[in-house]
Design a protein around this motif. Sequence first.
Motif, mmCIF file in Angstrom:
data_model
loop_
_atom_site.group_PDB
_atom_site.id
_atom_site.type_symbol
_atom_site.label_atom_id
_atom_site.label_comp_id
_atom_site.label_asym_id
_atom_site.label_seq_id
_atom_site.Cartn_x
_atom_site.Cartn_y
_atom_site.Cartn_z
ATOM 1 N N ASP A 3 0.853 -1.174 0.000
ATOM 2 C CA ASP A 3 0.000 0.000 0.000
ATOM 3 C C ASP A 3 0.902 1.242 0.000
ATOM 4 O O ASP A 3 1.768 1.376 0.870
ATOM 5 C CB ASP A 3 -0.898 -0.010 1.236
ATOM 6 N N ARG A 4 0.717 2.118 -0.958
ATOM 7 C CA ARG A 4 1.575 3.290 -1.094
ATOM 8 C C ARG A 4 1.461 4.237 0.097
ATOM 9 O O ARG A 4 2.447 4.818 0.535
ATOM 10 C CB ARG A 4 1.217 4.020 -2.386
ATOM 11 N N ALA A 5 0.284 4.371 0.652
ATOM 12 C CA ALA A 5 0.074 5.308 1.749
ATOM 13 C C ALA A 5 0.634 4.792 3.070
ATOM 14 O O ALA A 5 1.226 5.546 3.839
ATOM 15 C CB ALA A 5 -1.417 5.614 1.901
ATOM 16 N N THR A 6 0.463 3.492 3.340
ATOM 17 C CA THR A 6 0.855 2.956 4.644
ATOM 18 C C THR A 6 2.137 2.128 4.611
ATOM 19 O O THR A 6 2.754 1.896 5.639
ATOM 20 C CB THR A 6 -0.258 2.054 5.209
#
Length: 142
Positions: A3-6
């Motif tokens: 996941d790019r955000a997390t």
Amino acid sequence: VWDRATGAPQGSAVAADGAVTHLGFALGGKLLVARTAGGSAGGWAVAAAGGLAPAPDPLRALGTDVRCLVAAADGAAVYAGTAGGAVRRIGLADPGRSRAVQLHDGAVEAVAVSADGRWVAAATADGRVRRFDAELAPAGPA
């Protein structure tokens, strides 16, 4: 796949046929394509949650002749450079549009696709670089 955000991994890892040397997304991120050190190519379907699953795909037909692999920016095609000196365009959205062009007797060591998807360039072991339109029609020196 993470996941790019997390930074959290998405789904579980999948096994390839050997050490992966080239990796890219195609079909708008729905397919992950890879080339292994043994020269085979294949792909995995990317699930909405980010996990991977084996996908039947036209890349398997390349056998073990693949030296390099790159996906077009729009993801509709993958270009493979071969040990036999050819560049192959594999149409993922439309396999009927797959084709190949023979460049040299030596291996194709690198393939690149322009950001706008109009051009493909290939570099061979003998030090030559050639440019083609995305359908693999010769366009002269790069």
